[in-house]
Design an enzyme around this catalytic site. Structure first.
Site: not given
Lengths: 244, 244
Positions: B52, B110
């Site tokens: 994002d 992540y």
């Protein structure tokens, strides 16, 4: 009353600590913020010393005088509301009128940070400088000893410095290596303009050239600037703390 | 031939991985750089997945096809000469034509990073999010167990995601605390839009509210979005690695 401030900043977008005719300075932005908080005009902030354009700080110290009724230990919160995201005050305290952030400073510690990589790494590159080889830390530590102590550091005296004397004391140079990071912590009673960046560059040069520690003695005695290594980029340098 | 790239970027100034009508994307900048190097037009890069706006990467993976005569393992150096300082390719290699950076991905890790401080710290604030209290890591680790495994994560299904199924497997959630840093490493076979940021926000919420681990079971079974914590800021999130 006199207030002592401890502050941290990302120096990337500033022309350095000191107010300059062109460019935005940390000092200037801080003075405006304090004026905005206190409603006083001509606030004069005195820092422990200048940091150059692009140099960062974890623990810069400064003082200023004010007649404001804001409690000293809460001052930093008020100032922070007027500061940009890349400059923040982490502590404010009432201090004796004899205290002077510059003149009273006894020790300063700077950190110069490298990351070891063959390729530029964007997530490291803002606060450290890339080194495309791994120097031998043991050899570096041996070389460091040559600079520790009270010496005439005229070999590091860059033009534009304007210091009255080039005699300084370095208390310690420590090296920290973990994973792909290499950090030099240099503590002294004060530093000439660009001195830490050139000193660390010189240590790297001597390590690379497998120079003998005696070269540092020669360098300090003769003041020969041609023996200096590169003056390293500002982005890798950070003023860690100032002791009083 | 098909080339696999491993890349790292500072996502601060980008609208995310994927090409968007407005804003500059990582994918778009990378495609232009490859076109500039190869002289080919309409280079199409396929990433392991979208990151994002504002999210960083240490080890994003992508592939593209080219007829260029540049040796595959040297490709990254050529591409890097055409990339801005905040995007760099760290490895390029020849890969089988069946390899697909998105479809072949088996695991992604992540990292969500916090710094613990009462005050904003500019030198931490670019790549991590401030937390003004210290959560209990033991309690967090107990809560983490509730999310590990194959589950229907519809409770985290943000609008705008458009995923065909909300079933995902989380292999592990690890927490690293040192000094004033707290990092969450989340490894899974894939993640819904915003899922990692909301999952970590939810763990913090449950820890704060001293919730029992059973709340996670309820949340997963009912898909109740009102139980979610805050979706944390993008700047603290980094795609660490993609495994094939």
């Amino acid at each position: 009353m006199r207030i002592k401030l401890t502050l941290t900043y990302d120096g990337t977008n500033y022309c350095g600590w000191q107010v300059q005719p062109n460019g935005t300075s940390i000092e200037g932005v801080l003075e405006s913020a304090i004026e905005s908080v206190t409603g006083e005009k001509n606030i004069k902030v005195t820092g422990s010393g200048r940091t150059d354009a692009g140099v960062h700080a974890l623990g810069q110290v400064a003082h200023f005088d004010t007649d404001s009724s804001i409690p000293p230990e809460k001052f930093y919160k008020a100032i922070n509301t007027k500061l940009p995201a890349d400059i923040k005050v982490i502590k404010s305290e009432l201090i004796d009128d004899n205290f002077n952030a510059r003149k009273s400073a006894k020790k300063k510690t700077y950190c110069y940070s490298f990351y070891l990589s063959e390729t530029d790494l964007p997530l490291k590159d803002r606060y450290s400088t890339r080194l495309d080889y791994t120097p031998k830390v043991d050899n570096l530590l041996t070389l460091c000893k040559g600079f520790v102590g009270e010496h005439d550091f005229k070999c590091f005296n860059a033009s534009g410095g304007g210091a009255k004397t080039t005699i300084r004391t370095i208390y310690s140079i420590e090296i920290e290596q973990k994973e792909n990071e290499l950090k030099f912590f240099v503590t002294g009673n004060g530093f000439l303009y660009n001195m830490v960046r050139t000193l660390v560059g010189t240590l790297l040069r001597f390590e690379r050239e497998q120079a003998d520690k005696t070269i540092i003695k020669t360098m300090l005695e003769t003041g020969d600037r041609t023996l200096c290594g590169k003056t390293l980029p500002a982005k890798g340098l950070c003023l860690v703390k100032v002791e009083y």
